[in-house]
Scaffold this motif. Sequence first.
Motif, PDB file in Angstrom:
ATOM      1  N   ILE B 187      36.799  33.819  40.871  1.00  0.00           N
ATOM      2  CA  ILE B 187      36.823  35.252  40.557  1.00  0.00           C
ATOM      3  C   ILE B 187      36.382  36.049  41.771  1.00  0.00           C
ATOM      4  O   ILE B 187      36.934  37.111  42.092  1.00  0.00           O
ATOM      5  CB  ILE B 187      35.930  35.534  39.333  1.00  0.00           C
ATOM      6  CG1 ILE B 187      36.496  34.834  38.106  1.00  0.00           C
ATOM      7  CG2 ILE B 187      35.835  37.031  39.058  1.00  0.00           C
ATOM      8  CD1 ILE B 187      35.571  34.870  36.925  1.00  0.00           C
ATOM      9  N   GLY B 188      35.388  35.507  42.485  1.00  0.00           N
ATOM     10  CA  GLY B 188      34.943  36.173  43.712  1.00  0.00           C
ATOM     11  C   GLY B 188      36.075  36.292  44.719  1.00  0.00           C
ATOM     12  O   GLY B 188      36.252  37.331  45.361  1.00  0.00           O
ATOM     13  N   LEU B 191      38.389  39.009  43.649  1.00  0.00           N
ATOM     14  CA  LEU B 191      37.781  40.317  43.897  1.00  0.00           C
ATOM     15  C   LEU B 191      37.901  40.685  45.366  1.00  0.00           C
ATOM     16  O   LEU B 191      38.290  41.809  45.721  1.00  0.00           O
ATOM     17  CB  LEU B 191      36.309  40.266  43.470  1.00  0.00           C
ATOM     18  CG  LEU B 191      35.553  41.565  43.590  1.00  0.00           C
ATOM     19  CD1 LEU B 191      35.857  42.432  42.398  1.00  0.00           C
ATOM     20  CD2 LEU B 191      34.070  41.318  43.704  1.00  0.00           C
ATOM     21  N   ASN B 195      40.195  43.819  46.886  1.00  0.00           N
ATOM     22  CA  ASN B 195      39.560  44.963  47.524  1.00  0.00           C
ATOM     23  C   ASN B 195      39.744  44.999  49.027  1.00  0.00           C
ATOM     24  O   ASN B 195      39.735  46.074  49.616  1.00  0.00           O
ATOM     25  CB  ASN B 195      38.068  44.974  47.190  1.00  0.00           C
ATOM     26  CG  ASN B 195      37.834  45.462  45.789  1.00  0.00           C
ATOM     27  OD1 ASN B 195      38.027  46.618  45.487  1.00  0.00           O
ATOM     28  ND2 ASN B 195      37.468  44.541  44.905  1.00  0.00           N
ATOM     29  N   LEU B 218      30.184  46.672  45.250  1.00  0.00           N
ATOM     30  CA  LEU B 218      31.195  45.650  45.551  1.00  0.00           C
ATOM     31  C   LEU B 218      30.633  44.471  46.324  1.00  0.00           C
ATOM     32  O   LEU B 218      30.821  43.327  45.924  1.00  0.00           O
ATOM     33  CB  LEU B 218      32.357  46.296  46.321  1.00  0.00           C
ATOM     34  CG  LEU B 218      33.436  46.881  45.412  1.00  0.00           C
ATOM     35  CD1 LEU B 218      34.499  47.586  46.232  1.00  0.00           C
ATOM     36  CD2 LEU B 218      34.071  45.800  44.558  1.00  0.00           C
ATOM     37  N   ALA B 222      30.545  40.682  44.818  1.00  0.00           N
ATOM     38  CA  ALA B 222      31.256  39.615  45.533  1.00  0.00           C
ATOM     39  C   ALA B 222      30.286  38.524  45.969  1.00  0.00           C
ATOM     40  O   ALA B 222      30.532  37.324  45.760  1.00  0.00           O
ATOM     41  CB  ALA B 222      31.990  40.191  46.744  1.00  0.00           C
TER      42      ALA B 222
END
Lengths: 202, 634, 118
Positions: B187-188, B191, B195, B218, B222
Amino acid sequence: MIYAFYIAAAVAIVSTAMVIVQMNIVHALLYLILSLLSVAVIFFVVGAPFVAALEVIIYAGAIMILFVFVIMMLNLGTQSYRTEKGWMRVWTWVGPVLLASVLLADVVYMLVSPARLPGGGRLPPAFVRPYAMMVGPRAVGVTLFGPYLIGVELASILLLSGLIGALHLGRAVRPESFIGPVSAKKPGSSKKTDRGEGTVKK
Amino acid sequence: MMLPYLWLIPALPFAGFLVLSVLGRRMGNGPAAAVGVGSVGLSALVAILVASSFINAPPPAHVYTQTLWRWISVGGFAPGVMLYLDSLSLIMVLVVTVVGFLIHLYSAEFMAADDGYSRFFAYMNLFVGSMLVLVLAGNLLFLYLGWEGVGLCSYLLIGFWYREPENGAAAIKAFVVTRVGDTALAIGLFLIFINLGTLDIQRMMNLAALHWRPGGALPTIAAALLLGGAIGKSAQLPLQTWLPDAMAGPTPVSALIHAATMVTAGVYLIARTNVLFTMAPAVQIAVAVIGAATLLVSGMSALVQHDIKRVLAYSTISQIGYMFVALGVGAWSAAIFHFMTHAFFKALLFLGAGAVIAGLGGEHDIFRMGGLRRQMPLAFWCFLAGACSLSALPLVTAGFYSKGLILSSAWEAGRAGFWLWAAAIAGALLTSIYTFRLVFIVFFGEAKAKISKKPGPRAAIPLVILAFLSVAGGFVNFPAFFGIKGSMFFSRFLASALPSATYAAPLPETDLLLEAVAAIVSLAGIYVAYFFFLSSPEYSREMAGTAIGKVLKRFWFEDWGFDWLYEKTLAAPYRWLARTNRNDAVDLFYSFIAKVNMFFHYGLSLSQTGKVRFYAAVIALGAVVTITIAVFAR
Amino acid sequence: MMPPIPANPAPVNPLRMDMIPMNYALIVAWVLFVIGVIGVLARRNLLFILMSVEIMLNASGLAFVVAGSRWGQPDGQIMFIFILAMAAAEVSVGLALVLLAYHRFGGLDADAANRMKG
């Protein structure tokens, strides 16, 4: 000309009706030929002399001859006449006639319902009388071998496959096989005997 | 110039894996070992040559990248199969290949009697290859490939003796628990990609520094997600429960994967993405706190274990806790230094333990060992070297220098510094107590069992080399206060890849004092262990006999009840749900559709009468109905 | 909706057969077709069924030709030629099947073949 049309139409309808109510199949076939001939007359009258000729030569000639051959091969006698008599019951006609009457109602409705005119007004369809025009064999030939060339080729393929299919189905029949004579057990030997038998019988 | 041959380093173990997995069954043990050990040995040789080339003629900016091919290209997303070599990954590669080679060599003898010999080497080669991919990867996706690859190999090797159901359960547990962390990591990655639009590590960090506000939401999220992955892989609190069970695998596996290399992947990940963590101070503090808590918790758990390998497993968790503390206080190079020395002495300890276990015919319980000092002198001396290094015996061991660096870095880390230092120093005391408890119980005292087999040359050579490295490996990073020329060489070497420590190094006097305290604590721990477990064991029995002692022992033995907690809160409800939902509620909908189809099928099959006239009649009826509708519905 | 029908198409065509109203010719085609349908449904003899199918094909051919004549186009006749070809193929295969069924079931009853094999 108009009388020729009416007479031919009447003959066609009557003889066709006779086809489906006959007990004797040969009689039925004769009525069918008559029907085809009268349809050929209608073709001629509406300005299509080429197909009128085709109708006589191919339909009434060639195709009907096939039926005659088959009837001769089957050698149907008085037994078949009695069977037909036994099958002919009043109630078997009820359903088909009902369906036909529904179709009749459709057509009648179409005839009486008004059609539109270009000006926006309405006219009963009985007054709308389009007329036939002459189309000669030349025009037919030019179009057939022009834009419809692909269709001609496809028709030839269809005829070829029909030929092959009839050939396959028409070979000598062994009683235990339904579709054809070729047995699955011993292909090589059984084929030979089948052919031998067939030729001997003929 | 050896740098262009960088790709050979991961490629060789993979080639070994391919050969072994395709031809392994047909090979005898000899060729299988030759391929398995040889591929990693060649890889280590290439790594050493690359390292000498890197040090003697550094590439521009001390970074060498090699893009082998473009992996995939979807829209703007085009990660390459890119190798990235800087001083950090060079250290990792050297440790992985050299220690890996020594352990392979050891396994060639250790596993000789096993019928899965070639399979073992195939898995081990795959592991080394994946680990090298992990450390050499230039982008996070490629790193993730290696990350999952080592996870897979860990699973395969824990369950290597798959005929025992407990081993399979341990393998599944390791896989599932690390999966929790891996999911966070994935998921990191999403992300970061969404971004910043890139997964290339260096580009990602530059963009993050440009676009993200330090301390903002953010970078914090992260970094926290990456930390989740690191915790899972490195067996830190609260995901540490899988590592002690992972000792179900063969001992060389425990040495290589679950001590020296794979479990430190989390440390590497955090060091690699250090910019992100620097931008998220809250997460960085969390790293330090998690590390400190872990090192205390598992240090206490190690104190009461009976299984020699479980003691070492808990000590591994605890030592990785030290590395996390170092990372948390921004002492990046200290963490990597401790990683290196830990790889040496922990591999050594496991291999020594393996020699003992093999000598006693598979005995794991330390209380059935004893007095092995005379029977296995080589194993004893090597194990002792590793134990001294683990408990940071002053001046002569590698562990002393690396742990001392972490302790002094923690001391300086702002307000939290003192507490982190205190936890670490308490952990150091625990470390030397449980380590020498092991040494005294296993090697001293009266002999309780007769050994059946001594380590042969192929096992002895790695032990000796690792013992040498455990002792001398620390000299590459002499503390500054000795004033010797060339001190802190290791940290200066890493300076091209890692930023200098967040907090200034302590003054030489303070540093000397801190080192002295650490030395005293270490010696004190050894004395405590001597007192309680060798000279007067009745005291320890008496202490364990009291009510509070019993409770504590039970509590620590069960690893602070984490397994119990997870069993009650996660596993049991899940099993209940699975049992209740055995018929699969979601499936009802689909079986309903199937039933409706069956209904129509039976209805329609009634209409298949086989009578041609019936079919014709139905066709005619359909046509008439259609025409009628068309006519009247105009 | 249907497109409006011009009341008097192509008035200057010299080949106009202005005696025959097209509606009547189409009604004849309809009658023939319905007779064919009734024959197919009512008769049990395979040969009669085949003949009725021929009647239906012929009737649809008639409708094509009449429609073609109404616009003075040859396409209707061409369709009739295609139907002719199709009828020839259909009759040859159909009669071969009739022969086969006669040998197999000993009669021409269409309802006898109500068990499929294979």
